[in-house]
Write an enzyme that holds these catalytic residues in place. Structure first.
Site, PDB file in Angstrom:
ATOM      1  N   ASN A 181      -5.808  26.448 -38.071  1.00 31.23           N
ATOM      2  CA  ASN A 181      -6.484  26.907 -38.917  1.00 31.23           C
ATOM      3  C   ASN A 181      -5.565  28.357 -40.180  1.00 31.23           C
ATOM      4  OD1 ASN A 181      -7.085  28.354 -37.319  1.00 31.23           O
ATOM      5  ND2 ASN A 181      -9.152  29.100 -38.265  1.00 31.23           N
ATOM      6  N   GLY A 256      -8.591  29.149 -30.130  1.00 29.39           N
ATOM      7  CA  GLY A 256      -9.225  27.478 -30.331  1.00 29.39           C
ATOM      8  C   GLY A 256     -10.611  27.367 -30.083  1.00 29.39           C
ATOM      9  N   SER A 257     -10.707  25.711 -30.162  1.00 31.02           N
ATOM     10  CA  SER A 257     -12.326  25.787 -29.272  1.00 31.02           C
ATOM     11  C   SER A 257     -13.462  26.706 -27.889  1.00 31.02           C
ATOM     12  CB  SER A 257     -12.720  24.362 -29.421  1.00 31.02           C
ATOM     13  OG  SER A 257     -12.139  23.569 -28.397  1.00 31.02           O
ATOM     14  N   VAL A 258     -14.477  26.323 -28.105  1.00 28.20           N
ATOM     15  CA  VAL A 258     -15.349  27.609 -26.509  1.00 28.20           C
ATOM     16  C   VAL A 258     -14.645  26.120 -25.589  1.00 28.20           C
ATOM     17  CG1 VAL A 258     -16.922  27.643 -26.087  1.00 28.20           C
ATOM     18  CG2 VAL A 258     -16.523  28.712 -27.970  1.00 28.20           C
ATOM     19  N   PRO A 259     -14.683  23.982 -25.872  1.00 24.73           N
ATOM     20  CA  PRO A 259     -14.055  23.636 -24.629  1.00 24.73           C
ATOM     21  C   PRO A 259     -13.238  23.678 -23.920  1.00 24.73           C
ATOM     22  CG  PRO A 259     -15.711  22.196 -26.025  1.00 24.73           C
ATOM     23  CD  PRO A 259     -15.102  23.901 -27.189  1.00 24.73           C
ATOM     24  N   THR A 260     -12.261  24.392 -25.156  1.00 26.68           N
ATOM     25  CA  THR A 260     -10.649  24.449 -24.621  1.00 26.68           C
ATOM     26  C   THR A 260     -10.593  25.690 -23.703  1.00 26.68           C
ATOM     27  OG1 THR A 260     -10.215  22.670 -26.301  1.00 26.68           O
ATOM     28  CG2 THR A 260      -8.352  24.059 -24.731  1.00 26.68           C
ATOM     29  N   GLU A 278     -10.161  33.537 -27.892  1.00 30.64           N
ATOM     30  CA  GLU A 278     -10.440  34.097 -29.066  1.00 30.64           C
ATOM     31  C   GLU A 278     -10.782  32.578 -29.695  1.00 30.64           C
ATOM     32  OE1 GLU A 278     -10.527  35.845 -31.089  1.00 30.64           O
ATOM     33  OE2 GLU A 278      -8.996  37.860 -30.318  1.00 30.64           O
ATOM     34  N   CYS A 312     -13.281  30.573 -38.519  1.00 30.50           N
ATOM     35  CA  CYS A 312     -13.806  30.803 -37.096  1.00 30.50           C
ATOM     36  C   CYS A 312     -14.970  32.052 -36.925  1.00 30.50           C
ATOM     37  CB  CYS A 312     -12.437  31.421 -35.925  1.00 30.50           C
ATOM     38  SG  CYS A 312     -11.898  32.880 -36.359  1.00 30.50           S
ATOM     39  N   GLU A 415     -21.154  25.240 -34.238  1.00 26.63           N
ATOM     40  CA  GLU A 415     -20.252  25.075 -35.904  1.00 26.63           C
ATOM     41  C   GLU A 415     -19.491  23.770 -36.498  1.00 26.63           C
ATOM     42  OE1 GLU A 415     -16.320  26.042 -34.081  1.00 26.63           O
ATOM     43  OE2 GLU A 415     -15.676  27.935 -35.488  1.00 26.63           O
ATOM     44  N   GLU A 492      -7.675  41.266 -30.579  1.00 24.63           N
ATOM     45  CA  GLU A 492      -6.536  40.833 -31.385  1.00 24.63           C
ATOM     46  C   GLU A 492      -5.768  41.855 -32.414  1.00 24.63           C
ATOM     47  OE1 GLU A 492      -5.540  36.584 -32.024  1.00 24.63           O
ATOM     48  OE2 GLU A 492      -4.397  36.736 -30.394  1.00 24.63           O
TER      49      GLU A 492
END
Ligand SMILES: NC(=O)c1ccc[n+]([C@@H]2O[C@H](COP(=O)([O-])OP(=O)(O)OC[C@H]3O[C@@H](n4cnc5c(N)ncnc54)[C@H](O)[C@@H]3O)[C@@H](O)[C@H]2O)c1
Ligand SMILES: C[N+](C)(C)CCCC=O
Length: 518
Positions: A181, A256-260, A278, A312, A415, A492
């Site tokens: 994104n 990236g995403s929560v699962p990753t 993040e 995000c 999300e 960050e």
């Protein structure tokens, strides 16, 4: 609206100088044949891997290049390249690093339009927004250039003239893994503090948006960074796994995403590697009846529709005090209907195309499910086909506002990562804080009110890492950014990021004789 925000300014007058290199200027004309990996100071084809992925221009649905995924050998070469550069870079003074980062910031600023155009072509966001992303990127490099020269430990006096001191030392080869994104900005948010602290980096962008980070790699080299200090490998899951498992990698910073994120942490745990995560969010935006309505409406649009809603920290659960629910909703719907969707390279476009067809369909499914669960589509939500024939296969939809929402609906809990705002009424401060916190996520939150005590009380009670009072989704690089709960940890931006790219060595100095117990 955008131009009055303090960070939302234009770079002074150097824009345009680097532009029309080749075919960059018009939607539907760009294609790329150059290698997309960067190692030891130059673009290279990967030595292994070989699986190819199509890379799209979301505005038209065209394939603009093919991505060659990096295999284990290529990942190793990139890590070795970074390791070699680390040997010299980690020994430079903070002021020497400062000069390289400042020059890189200057070059980004000079090439702002060229980089923003690439970002728009590959991501689909409007050119107006892409330029802001690039501004935030060079500001980030400038900020860490400023900090590089002042990184220091402390001196601690001990009895008998002895003393100790601490040294803030780099970690080594850091890996950055990015989402699609904010491709260029994410690479800058990771590399700027990493390099300022004396580390080297191997960066893997999302396979959907592999292109713009090459500009950053070239700029670092041109700015005087040692060859190999910043490397790029390309690919998806497998390439990311090779990076995370590599024994010479000292740290992983992931967006990236929560699962990753869960998988990244598991891989890092095996090598006892620190991670910054993040991750995603489902953030609350709380609108009290004593707000400035105009600001609150502007804030809600900023909180939901930047980058086609693929942000995000978006405030997608918009809690509105019941007294102003109708007025607020009417105004938000009116303004949402006016958002100009279309060719993202046109100056007057305010919403471009979503990242790809599967993601567009996923967002559509969320809207369908919301309707089935009783939500009311107050505007938008449909696919959008622009009149311009070259855009007819692009991934567009009309920004959507959902009313009649309840906290238990999927659209309010998950999300969506698309232009979909859910409006939820509330009656009391206590009630809204509890409902706002009733989520597994904790990335961001916002409050609009003229009551300053209430504003601070509410943000203090929000379980979220990034809170906004009377604004939303602005990005001063001086402020730390990151999540609570499942939205991740580490920060960050701001001084805080230094903690995540350095380690503290303690040195204990004896000035007398050794008193041995033996
Ligand atoms: N908190 C933040 O700062 C922030 C910023 C941007 C995006 N995001 C989040 O990112 C998500 C959208 O991005 P996405 O779809 O690219 O996320 P994603 O998790 O699918 O992929 C992110 C990156 O991880 C890589 N990857 C995927 N599986 C991997 C694995 N097993 N090992 C190593 N690497 C792997 C991908 O190739 C990509 O580069 C959303 O949830 C969004 O909220 C968070
Ligand atoms: C620049 N923003 C809008 C704050 C987004 C930060 C990165 C989240 O996706």
């Amino acid at each position: 609206m955008f131009l009055r925000l303090p960070f939302w300014h234009t770079a002074t007058s150097t824009m345009g100088t680097a532009l029309p290199r080749g075919q960059l200027t018009a939607t539907g004309t760009f294609s790329l044949q150059q290698p997309l990996n960067y190692r030891a100071g130059g673009r290279v084809e990967p030595v292994d891997g070989g699986q190819t992925e199509d890379v799209y221009e979301p505005a038209t649905g065209r394939v603009i290049t093919k991505l060659l995924c990096s295999g284990e050998k290529e990942v190793d070469l990139a890590v070795q390249s970074a390791k070699a550069a680390f040997q010299t870079w980690s020994r430079t003074s903070g002021m020497e690093r400062c000069r390289v980062l400042l020059e890189a910031a200057r070059l980004i600023r000079e090439r702002r339009d060229e980089i923003a155009t690439l970002e728009t072509i590959n991501n689909g966001k409007s050119i107006l927004e892409a330029r802001v992303d690039i501004d935030i990127s060079w500001q980030c490099l400038e900020y860490y250039a400023g900090l590089a020269g002042s990184l220091a430990g402390e001196h601690i006096q001990l009895p008998g003239g002895s003393f100790g001191y601490t040294r803030r030392e780099p970690l080594g080869v850091c890996v950055g893994i990015g989402a699609w994104n904010y491709p260029f900005q994410i690479a800058c948010w990771k590399s700027a503090p990493a390099l300022a602290c004396g580390n080297a980096m191997v960066f893997k962008p999302s396979p959907f948006t592999p292109i713009s980070v090459l500009k950053l790699a070239e700029i670092f080299t041109e700015a005087g960074a040692p060859k190999g200090l910043f490397n790029v490998v390309q690919g998806g899951v497998a390439t990311g796994q090779f990076l995370c498992h590599h024994p010479d990698v000292a740290k992983i910073s992931f967006t990236g995403s929560v699962p990753t994120g869960v998988k990244i942490m598991e891989m890092a745990a095996k090598g006892i590697k620190p991670v910054t995560l993040e991750l995603g969010g489902k953030s609350p935006l709380i609108i009290f009846s004593d707000c400035s309505l105009e600001n609150a409406v502007n804030g809600a649009l900023m909180a939901n529709f930047l980058t086609q809603g693929e942000v995000c920290c978006n405030g997608t659960r918009v809690f509105v005090e019941r007294k102003i629910l109708d007025t607020f909703t009417k105004e938000v719907v009116k303004r949402t209907q006016k958002i100009k969707v279309g060719d993202p390279l046109q100056e007057d476009t305010r919403m471009g195309a979503l990242i790809n067809r599967p993601h567009l369909e996923r967002v559509q499914r969320f809207i369908k499910q919301a309707k089935e669960q009783g939500a009311q589509v107050l505007c938008g939500g449909d696919l959008y086909v622009p009149d311009d024939p070259k855009l007819k296969n692009g991934f567009y939809m009309q920004p959507c506002v959902l009313g009649n929402c309840r906290d238990d609906m999927t659209c309010v809990q998950e999300e969506i990562f698309g232009p979909v705002m859910s409006i939820l009424p509330f009656d009391t401060e206590e009630e809204v804080v509890e409902r706002a916190n009733n989520t597994k996520f904790g990335l961001a939150g916002g409050v609009f009110t003229r009551d300053i005590q209430k504003a601070h009380r509410v943000v203090a009670a929000l379980k979220a890492g990034m809170c906004f009072i009377n604004n939303y989704n602005i990005s001063p690089v001086e402020l730390p950014f990151g999540g609570y709960k499942s939205s991740g940890f580490g920060r960050e931006n701001g001084r805080a990021a230094i903690e995540y790219y350095s380690q503290l060595k303690t040195v204990c100095v004896e000035m007398g004789d050794v008193e041995s117990v033996f």
